[in-house]
Design an enzyme around this catalytic site. Structure first.
Site, short mmCIF file in Angstrom:
data_model
loop_
_atom_site.label_atom_id
_atom_site.label_comp_id
_atom_site.label_asym_id
_atom_site.label_seq_id
_atom_site.Cartn_x
_atom_site.Cartn_y
_atom_site.Cartn_z
N HIS B 50 29.42 46.51 36.70
CA HIS B 50 30.54 46.19 37.58
C HIS B 50 30.05 45.88 38.99
CE1 HIS B 50 34.83 46.42 38.65
NE2 HIS B 50 34.41 46.95 39.79
N TYR B 53 26.40 43.02 38.58
CA TYR B 53 26.46 41.71 37.91
C TYR B 53 25.16 41.40 37.16
CZ TYR B 53 30.63 41.03 40.75
OH TYR B 53 31.86 41.17 41.33
N HIS B 96 41.07 44.91 36.99
CA HIS B 96 41.16 46.36 36.87
C HIS B 96 41.57 46.67 35.43
CE1 HIS B 96 41.48 50.00 39.71
NE2 HIS B 96 40.30 49.50 39.74
N HIS B 98 39.87 48.12 32.55
CA HIS B 98 39.66 49.41 31.88
C HIS B 98 40.62 50.48 32.41
CE1 HIS B 98 36.02 47.26 30.73
NE2 HIS B 98 35.74 48.18 29.85
N ASP B 494 37.06 33.08 40.54
CA ASP B 494 37.02 33.24 39.08
C ASP B 494 36.93 34.71 38.72
OD1 ASP B 494 34.48 33.67 40.00
OD2 ASP B 494 33.48 32.54 38.41
#
Lengths: 220, 741
Positions: B50, B53, B96, B98, B494
């Site tokens: 997270h 990357y 967001h 999860h 994106d």
């Protein structure tokens, strides 16, 4: 006419209200912060919409008990006009300046849409820009706009022409009793309403039906 | 309290922190010893997918991120794009996913809160929000509860904060049953020369903590967001943060007030991995060390350990580096707004990240390595196999009128009014197009004519069938929706949502989708200026549909000349811009096949980018010249659904019957790309065909006429708008009331 807009932390439509007052009267209103210990000398006090103190205890309950509300109450008793919109209406009922309470919407959901309002009493300083029985468009945006009062209070409101606006043509968005969208105090110097006339005052809003409320108030 | 910072590093402890054995070995070699518990936590926060990357970085670098208007591309809290007159739009989209599945209300609320904070951290006042939501099969037992909670959570936060929600998407597919997607977008307005960044400058300056207190909520949240779900999911609820929009609203006002004093050198919001990530980022970017004294951190709960404080994801917090001579002035601003203000550290010149607690040093790490040396993977990937094209004779038949009614009343295409009426769409008084059209449009306060358009788009079933074309299509549809209002698409953000990147076929989806996004962005001059990647959207080994959501921003020079979806008047001519010879042809992967026949086969429609640009530029010009009276892009459901939406938005019907013979199904339900419906008066149309058409290089046949109170498609029976409306408006409220599955 001079106006002041009161800001409690968590209110968020003060900018909309300042813009409406400024555009319609040509003069920017005073802005009063909740910690201020005095009110400017004005003819109109506006409590705008939003979520004062997050609405965490009960919509409007905390702001209604702030020291500044005591000053507003004194001004209202001396005849200064007070307008409360949305959270402002909730604060005024919590403060006892207007009868009734605003409960959670019957749907239990926040609702933002356009409704129709009937102008029930057009013979006040707030509503004289409209004709009695006139149907106007107006947006609402609230979670707690379900007007409730006991039967005696409702009867007194109706008998004393204290209902300012009613949701019309089946557009009651929140379950309010008697379709009540806005009420006056007994002397018609304090008005609270859930809809947002400040968001329908110019072409960019798609209509100007809210304008007459402010132009009548601010013209004097 | 006893806190044992020197616990033994066992393989289980390391794995519980989401670190692989080789990643742990790298840590040991970087610091020359075993880390202590706090340090392990810090590494785990910085090196999870997270924050780092690590699987996607290689591919994200290939995206076009610059352009004449771009002031700041990816790498800061949000992208910044010049809109003229000394102003800039600051925006980003972030997932967001999860947390929203585990606890839908708070997960979605804090997603909204996080993205708003990213925007105002840069000195911009938020003026618009959107959200792109994907839920599981409507019939799945959890879906209704998730829809209800997520929508209420987004509304609960954005409405209270005071930003209008002007657009978004809501979609259903069984592939999201175990992993819903909540992608939140926010945009703000700032003065172009007063943007605030996260790079700290100057040694010995105060590092100041602002906003809400630190609690135990969200400890390890970023690590949770980088893992697949299994059956133990309910145990993860404590890792979801709790939102407080009232504090966020005060934090916004306090930050903007503070920025105006000139006190702020650097600012970073505490998002994922909280204090750790924000402090390391500010120091590392400025080539400075940071020394933190945790005893000064305002805490909500007594006896918090340094490990918990460093990993807490409590919301509504900021970290700043301030000019010391302005500290008193800054403190007064925060006291006015009744927010915490505490000097918790200083910048240093030793390039170390040193953390002290109760007099002891609990972490001492090389600050640059925490970010720069994060693992980066070139994960193996396989090229996706494309499905066979539909056979020409394989067109399942259905009555056109029945099909349209069924589609409008389906979960896929029904009105989202039930959702967007829970969002305040008009606060701030600048929303000139609210949800329900092609894009939300917000005028620029203080400017007589200018406005910004916002939309978010992706068609995951196309991305599944062909990630490359799907990636292109997501960008093209976003660009098209902005164009359909008359806006110049200026930049995009994106939000790449995929499954487990350690599986080569999933990695292949990511690689190919990013390639498609890049190609489309280059061709359409539509740079990506910010973004977010969400991987591991899998439950028990089954991934979501690849979902690279594109959020786009467009600039409208004069909003009184923008176009809307609804037919403008009776007796106007309807033209289909960008049509193939037979108005619609491509049924592969269409909503028609999926919703009415349960089929997910065929190729995804291809996007011809040169054609896309040619058609869009022409439509935009016609809008700005006042020739186009209403415009709608065609997407899911094709021509039939596009016409119905224009009719429903206006209450004016239409007759579209100027093509005889042939199969009406692909004609009305094909999802060929690059098409717009445009209306104009008959005189304007004659003028257009005479003066402009020959050199336009675009096929734009006249297909029908507006008028009446029903919609007639070819030979099909006329459909009363009332019937269309009840189908279109009926599904969502009935579903949420439990009346339909």
């Amino acid at each position: 006419m001079k106006a002041a807009i009161v800001v409690f932390p968590g209110l968020n439509r003060e900018r909309d209200m300042i813009a409406a007052v400024t555009k319609i009267s040509g003069t920017a209103p005073f802005v009063v912060w909740h910690q201020d210990t005095s009110l400017p000398d004005v003819d109109l006090i506006v409590i705008p919409g939003g979520f004062s103190y997050g609405d965490y205890l009960r919509a409007g309950a905390i702001a209604a008990r702030s020291p500044l509300m005591q000053l507003i109450r004194e001004r209202a008793e001396s005849g200064v006009k007070v307008l409360g919109v949305c959270n402002g209406f909730q604060i005024l009922t919590e403060a006892g300046l207007l009868p009734g309470v605003l409960m959670r919407n019957a749907s239990l959901r926040f609702v933002c849409r356009e409704v129709k309002l009937e102008v029930v009493n057009a013979s006040t300083d707030f509503t004289r820009g409209y004709a009695e029985g006139q149907i106007i468009r107006c947006p609402v945006a609230h979670h707690d706009g379900n007007y409730f009062a006991d039967a005696d209070t409702l009867k007194a409101l109706e008998d004393n022409d204290q209902v300012a606006f009613r949701y019309a043509e089946g557009t009651n968005p929140n379950g309010s009793l008697h379709d009540i969208a806005g009420v006056f105090n007994r002397t018609k110097t304090v008005l609270g309403l859930m809809p947002h006339p400040e968001n329908l005052i110019e072409a960019a809003h798609g209509g100007t039906d809210g304008r007459a409320l402010f132009s009548a108030l601010l013209a004097a | 309290m006893t806190f044992n910072n020197a616990v033994a590093m066992t393989p289980k402890l390391i794995a519980d922190h989401g670190l692989k054995a080789d990643e742990y070995a790298k840590i040991v070699s970087l610091i020359g010893r075993e880390p202590n518990l706090t340090e392990l936590g810090i590494f785990s926060a910085m090196w999870n997918e997270h924050c780092s990357y690590k699987s996607s970085k290689k591919w994200l670098r290939t995206l076009p991120t610059s352009g004449p208007r771009v002031i700041q591309g990816p790498g800061e809290n949000a992208g910044v794009v010049d809109i003229g007159d000394g102003q800039a739009v600051v925006f980003k989209m972030e997932s967001h996913n999860h947390p929203s599945f585990i606890e839908p209300y708070q997960g979605a609320a804090t997603g909204m809160g996080g993205i708003l904070r990213d925007v105002f951290t840069m000195g911009a006042r938020p003026i618009a929000a959107m959200n792109a939501l994907r839920f599981g099969d409507p019939a799945h037992e959890k879906t209704r509860h998730l829809v209800s909670g997520v929508v209420a959570g987004i509304g609960g936060y954005a409405n209270s904060f005071g930003v209008p929600t002007v657009g978004g998407e809501v979609d259903f597919d069984a592939r999201y049953n175990g992993n819903i997607l909540v992608n939140a977008f926010a945009a703000g307005l700032a003065e172009a020369d007063k943007i605030f960044y996260s790079t700290a400058r100057g040694v010995g300056l105060p590092v100041v903590y602002l906003g809400a207190k630190t609690g135990r909520d969200g400890v390890g949240g970023a690590t949770m967001a980088s893992a697949e779900f299994g059956d133990d999911i309910d145990e993860k609820r404590p890792t979801v943060q709790v939102g407080d929009p009232f504090t966020e609203k005060r934090l916004l006002e306090a930050c903007l007030e503070l920025m105006a004093t000139g006190a702020v050198i650097a600012i970073q919001d505490m998002g994922a991995a909280g204090l750790t990530c924000s402090a390391v980022e500010m120091g590392a970017k400025g080539d400075l060390g940071i020394r933190l004294d945790l005893d000064q951190v305002p805490v909500r709960e007594a006896e918090m350990t340094p490990y918990e404080m460093m990993l807490s994801e409590s919301q509504e917090r900021m970290l700043m580096v301030l000019h010391p001579e302005k500290e008193a002035e800054a403190r007064a601003v925060f006291e006015k707004w009744e927010l915490d203000f505490a000097t918790v550290g200083t910048t240093t010149d030793d390039l170390r990240f040193r953390v002290f607690w109760r007099g002891a040093e609990v972490a001492n790490l090389p600050i640059k390595d925490l970010g720069d040396e994060a693992p980066e993977y070139d994960r193996p990937w396989t090229k996706p196999t494309l499905p066979d094209a539909l056979a020409e004779t394989d067109i399942p038949q259905m009555d056109v009128a029945d099909a349209l009614l069924a589609l409008l009343g389906s979960s896929a295409l029904s009105s989202r009014r039930w959702v967007y009426e829970q969002y305040d769409t008009l606060i701030q008084g600048n929303s000139v197009q609210r949800p329900g059209g092609d894009a939300g449009v917000v005028r620029i306060e203080g400017h007589a004519t200018k406005a910004l358009a916002f939309t978010s788009d992706v068609t995951p079933r196309y991305c599944e069938a062909d990630p490359y074309e799907g990636g292109k299509q997501a960008v093209a549809e976003c660009w098209r929706n902005l164009t359909a209002t008359g806006a110049d698409p200026i930049a995009a953000t994106d939000n790449l949502n995929f499954g487990n990147p350690e599986r080569p076929e999933i990695m292949g989806q990511l690689v190919e989708a990013v390639r498609g996004i890049g190609d489309a962005c280059r061709a359409l001059e539509f740079p990506i200026v910010s973004g977010n990647v969400s991987l591991y959207n899998e439950t028990n080994g089954r991934g979501i549909l690849p979902t690279p959501t594109i959020g786009g921003v467009g600039l409208i020079p004069d909003w009184s000349r923008m176009a809307r979806v609804g037919f403008a008047a009776e007796d106007e001519c309807i033209l289909l811009f960008g049509a193939p010879d037979w108005w619609g042809t491509h049924l592969g992967q269409s909503i028609y096949l999926k919703e009415l026949f349960g089929r997910r086969d065929g190729r995804a429609p291809g996007v011809d980018l040169a054609h896309e640009k040619r058609v869009g530029d022409l439509v935009r010009a016609l809008i700005r010249e006042g020739i186009a009276t209403a415009v709608h892009d065609l997407s899911d459901g094709g021509l039939a659904v596009g016409l119905a939406e224009m009719a429903l938005a206006s209450g004016i019907g239409a007759v579209v019957n100027q093509l005889d013979g042939g199969d009406p199904i692909p004609l009305f339900f094909g999802e060929d790309q690059g098409r717009y419906l445009v209306t104009m008066t008959r005189a304007a149309m004659e003028e257009f065909y005479e003066a402009r058409y020959a050199e336009a290089g675009v096929f734009a046949p006249w297909i029908g006429v507006t008028g009446g109170t029903s919609l007639t498609l070819g030979e099909a029976r006329p459909l009363a708008l009332n019937a269309l409306r009840s189908a279109h408006e009926g599904w969502f409220p009935a579903y949420m009331a439990g009346e339909v599955a």
